[in-house]
Design an enzyme around this catalytic site. Structure first.
Site, PDB file in Angstrom:
ATOM      1  N   GLY A 219     -37.477 156.659 -29.740  1.00 66.67           N
ATOM      2  CA  GLY A 219     -36.316 156.365 -28.907  1.00 66.67           C
ATOM      3  C   GLY A 219     -35.139 155.989 -29.779  1.00 66.67           C
ATOM      4  O   GLY A 219     -35.047 156.397 -30.936  1.00 66.67           O
ATOM      5  N   CYS A 220     -34.269 155.196 -29.246  1.00 69.25           N
ATOM      6  CA  CYS A 220     -33.061 154.772 -29.942  1.00 69.25           C
ATOM      7  C   CYS A 220     -33.419 154.101 -31.268  1.00 69.25           C
ATOM      8  O   CYS A 220     -34.245 153.188 -31.306  1.00 69.25           O
ATOM      9  CB  CYS A 220     -32.294 153.799 -29.051  1.00 69.25           C
ATOM     10  SG  CYS A 220     -30.915 152.996 -29.860  1.00 69.25           S
TER      11      CYS A 220
END
Length: 173
Positions: free
Chosen positions: A9-10
């Site tokens: 993810g981020c």
């Protein structure tokens, strides 16, 4: 020292987790795995390059073994969602492990199989590392430099709480 590249993810979130782990010598946010000949935040976030937001983790295996690095990674992101982590949607947020040494692959495979044996539908990709593009300086050590950023305050504290609860012996004091 070993190096492994992780996409969960981020990169602001995964970076924050691994900066809190004993034995981790450096964490660099960047991009990997796309077809474009370069990568930058705007292009990667637009989904135009095929790259993933990743972190390059350099760690001392005598302090934190690869197995633990992987356990922390899988415990602090959702490896069961395709191209998504929470509100972040797109292939740039897919779950992926890029191993930097062929000797790491069996450990990665064993860790994923252990999770599958527990009933998790793990969709994490596993690939040999390819060219790493370091993210812009504004994305390095992002959470520590931007403690008031709303997204970080929503997404990162639960990950750090889980790290404290499940891996306290590996947390930096």
């Amino acid at each position: 020292m070993q190096t492994i590249i992780l996409g969960g993810g981020c990169f602001w979130c995964t970076e924050s987790v691994f900066l809190s782990v004993k034995g981790v010598q450096s964490v660099v946010s960047g991009y990997m795995g796309g077809d474009a000949v370069s990568a930058n935040y705007e292009a990667v976030c637009g989904g135009d390059t095929g790259h993933v937001e990743v972190i390059k983790v350099e760690f001392d295996e005598s302090i934190v073994p690869l197995e633990v690095v992987l356990d922390v990674f899988f415990a602090t992101h959702d490896p069961t969602t395709m191209d998504r982590q929470g509100n972040d949607v797109g292939s740039q947020y897919r779950s992926v492990v890029f191993y930097t040494d062929e000797a790491q692959k069996p450990t990665v495979d064993r860790t994923i199989n252990k999770l599958r044996d527990m009933g998790l539908n793990v969709v994490t990709e596993v690939h040999p590392a390819v060219e790493f593009y370091k993210a812009e300086e504004t994305h390095q050590d992002f959470f520590n430099r931007n403690p008031g950023q709303a997204y970080c305050n929503f997404a990162i504290p639960p990950k750090l709480a889980k790290l404290r609860k499940e891996f306290s012996q590996y947390m930096v004091s």
